[in-house]
Write a protein that holds these residues in place. Structure first.
Motif, PDB file in Angstrom:
ATOM      1  N   GLN A 104       0.838  -1.202   0.000  1.00 28.50           N
ATOM      2  CA  GLN A 104       0.000   0.000   0.000  1.00 28.50           C
ATOM      3  C   GLN A 104       0.881   1.263   0.000  1.00 28.50           C
ATOM      4  OE1 GLN A 104      -2.465   0.306   3.468  1.00 28.50           O
ATOM      5  NE2 GLN A 104      -4.026   1.518   2.395  1.00 28.50           N
ATOM      6  N   PHE A 105       1.939   1.245   0.785  1.00 28.85           N
ATOM      7  CA  PHE A 105       2.872   2.365   0.878  1.00 28.85           C
ATOM      8  C   PHE A 105       3.552   2.609  -0.477  1.00 28.85           C
ATOM      9  CE2 PHE A 105       7.218   3.880   1.762  1.00 28.85           C
ATOM     10  CZ  PHE A 105       6.914   5.117   2.323  1.00 28.85           C
ATOM     11  N   VAL A 106       3.978   1.494  -1.133  1.00 26.24           N
ATOM     12  CA  VAL A 106       4.649   1.604  -2.436  1.00 26.24           C
ATOM     13  C   VAL A 106       3.692   2.200  -3.467  1.00 26.24           C
ATOM     14  CG1 VAL A 106       5.616   0.245  -4.353  1.00 26.24           C
ATOM     15  CG2 VAL A 106       6.356  -0.189  -2.008  1.00 26.24           C
ATOM     16  N   ARG A 107       2.414   1.812  -3.431  1.00 23.58           N
ATOM     17  CA  ARG A 107       1.432   2.381  -4.366  1.00 23.58           C
ATOM     18  C   ARG A 107       1.290   3.902  -4.158  1.00 23.58           C
ATOM     19  NH1 ARG A 107      -0.943  -2.605  -3.508  1.00 23.58           N
ATOM     20  NH2 ARG A 107      -2.354  -1.899  -1.877  1.00 23.58           N
ATOM     21  N   LYS A 108       1.315   4.348  -2.897  1.00 20.01           N
ATOM     22  CA  LYS A 108       1.236   5.794  -2.612  1.00 20.01           C
ATOM     23  C   LYS A 108       2.448   6.514  -3.195  1.00 20.01           C
ATOM     24  CE  LYS A 108      -1.478   5.879   1.615  1.00 20.01           C
ATOM     25  NZ  LYS A 108      -1.450   6.238   3.038  1.00 20.01           N
ATOM     26  N   VAL A 109       3.648   5.896  -3.020  1.00 19.12           N
ATOM     27  CA  VAL A 109       4.871   6.517  -3.527  1.00 19.12           C
ATOM     28  C   VAL A 109       4.811   6.580  -5.049  1.00 19.12           C
ATOM     29  CG1 VAL A 109       7.383   6.223  -3.741  1.00 19.12           C
ATOM     30  CG2 VAL A 109       6.272   5.908  -1.524  1.00 19.12           C
ATOM     31  N   GLN A 110       4.309   5.504  -5.675  1.00 20.59           N
ATOM     32  CA  GLN A 110       4.185   5.507  -7.130  1.00 20.59           C
ATOM     33  C   GLN A 110       3.238   6.616  -7.592  1.00 20.59           C
ATOM     34  OE1 GLN A 110       2.855   1.501  -7.824  1.00 20.59           O
ATOM     35  NE2 GLN A 110       4.870   0.825  -8.560  1.00 20.59           N
TER      36      GLN A 110
ATOM     37  N   ALA B 236      13.796   1.119   5.031  1.00 23.22           N
ATOM     38  CA  ALA B 236      14.527   1.484   3.823  1.00 23.22           C
ATOM     39  C   ALA B 236      13.625   2.272   2.876  1.00 23.22           C
ATOM     40  CB  ALA B 236      15.065   0.236   3.135  1.00 23.22           C
ATOM     41  N   LEU B 237      12.354   1.864   2.782  1.00 25.58           N
ATOM     42  CA  LEU B 237      11.409   2.616   1.953  1.00 25.58           C
ATOM     43  C   LEU B 237      11.171   4.013   2.520  1.00 25.58           C
ATOM     44  CD1 LEU B 237       8.840  -0.185   1.048  1.00 25.58           C
ATOM     45  CD2 LEU B 237      10.428   0.967  -0.499  1.00 25.58           C
ATOM     46  N   ASN B 238      11.141   4.117   3.853  1.00 26.05           N
ATOM     47  CA  ASN B 238      11.001   5.441   4.479  1.00 26.05           C
ATOM     48  C   ASN B 238      12.161   6.344   4.081  1.00 26.05           C
ATOM     49  OD1 ASN B 238       8.597   4.912   5.778  1.00 26.05           O
ATOM     50  ND2 ASN B 238       9.569   4.282   7.699  1.00 26.05           N
ATOM     51  N   LEU B 239      13.381   5.811   4.121  1.00 27.66           N
ATOM     52  CA  LEU B 239      14.558   6.607   3.733  1.00 27.66           C
ATOM     53  C   LEU B 239      14.462   7.020   2.268  1.00 27.66           C
ATOM     54  CD1 LEU B 239      17.478   4.708   5.501  1.00 27.66           C
ATOM     55  CD2 LEU B 239      16.703   7.042   5.953  1.00 27.66           C
ATOM     56  N   MET B 240      14.009   6.081   1.427  1.00 28.17           N
ATOM     57  CA  MET B 240      13.883   6.374   0.018  1.00 28.17           C
ATOM     58  C   MET B 240      12.872   7.499  -0.210  1.00 28.17           C
ATOM     59  SD  MET B 240      12.612   3.923  -3.083  1.00 28.17           S
ATOM     60  CE  MET B 240      10.909   4.065  -2.612  1.00 28.17           C
ATOM     61  N   THR B 241      11.733   7.434   0.460  1.00 30.15           N
ATOM     62  CA  THR B 241      10.718   8.482   0.259  1.00 30.15           C
ATOM     63  C   THR B 241      11.194   9.819   0.796  1.00 30.15           C
ATOM     64  OG1 THR B 241       9.569   7.835   2.280  1.00 30.15           O
ATOM     65  CG2 THR B 241       8.758   6.925   0.199  1.00 30.15           C
TER      66      THR B 241
END
Length: 195
Positions: free
Chosen positions: A150-156, A177-182
């Protein structure tokens, strides 16, 4: 000149009959000893001594070696026969004797059926908690993975404001790691806006 004679007479038939009478298998099973020419030497029923068993499947197979088989006896009952050749201790008897045990197949197989049922019950008892534990593990993995998806879809979609909860397991580390990326993407967008 002959002074005297000593003779010893041993009644093998009586000894064999006593041995067979004392032997019982599975409640109704019994042993039989037949001579090499197929005559019953010892049976639990004294009336069957000296009967011809040359056509009996256990006798025929017992002449060849040790084993077991399931067949019908002369009374038509399905029986389990275990047989083996036995060296004749008596002199003058041609060939090996055959010792065979005869018992109802259902009674002989009853302990195996009981064991099978107990094993199936034990498997069922162990499987139920195993399925529950497997379900809990699947939920504990799929729920965080669902949150990450769900988080990845928001980032996309361009939303860099969301965050994933942090913790100790691998899925949470991936979230961190996704938090750092965003945060990096968010910072990049801010820098682009300044220029």
């Amino acid at each position: 000149s002959v002074i005297g004679a000593l003779t010893v007479r041993y009644d093998l038939q009586t000894e064999l009959s006593a041995l067979i009478q004392a032997t019982q298998f599975g409640g109704d099973g019994y042993a039989v000893i037949a001579s090499g020419v197929g005559r019953v030497l010892a049976h639990r029923d004294p009336k069957k001594v000296d009967t011809d068993v040359t056509s009996y499947p256990a006798f025929v197979a017992g002449k060849q070696g040790t084993g077991w088989l399931v067949a019908r006896n002369p009374e038509g009952e399905q029986r389990l026969f275990v047989y083996r050749p036995v060296h004749s201790p008596a002199s003058g008897n041609p060939g090996n004797w055959v010792l065979y045990v005869e018992m109802l197949e259902s009674k002989a197989m009853a302990p195996i059926a009981t064991l099978r049922n107990e094993v199936l019950l034990a498997i069922a008892i162990l499987a139920i908690p195993g399925l529950f534990v497997g379900w809990r593990v699947a939920v504990s993995i799929s729920h965080p993975v669902g949150i990450l998806a769900q988080f990845v879809r928001k980032v996309q979609g361009g939303d860099f404001t969301g965050r994933v909860a942090e913790g100790q397991d691998e899925v949470v580390r991936l979230g961190a790691a996704l938090n750092l990326m965003t945060r990096g993407l968010e910072e990049r967008d801010r820098v682009k806006e300044l220029f």
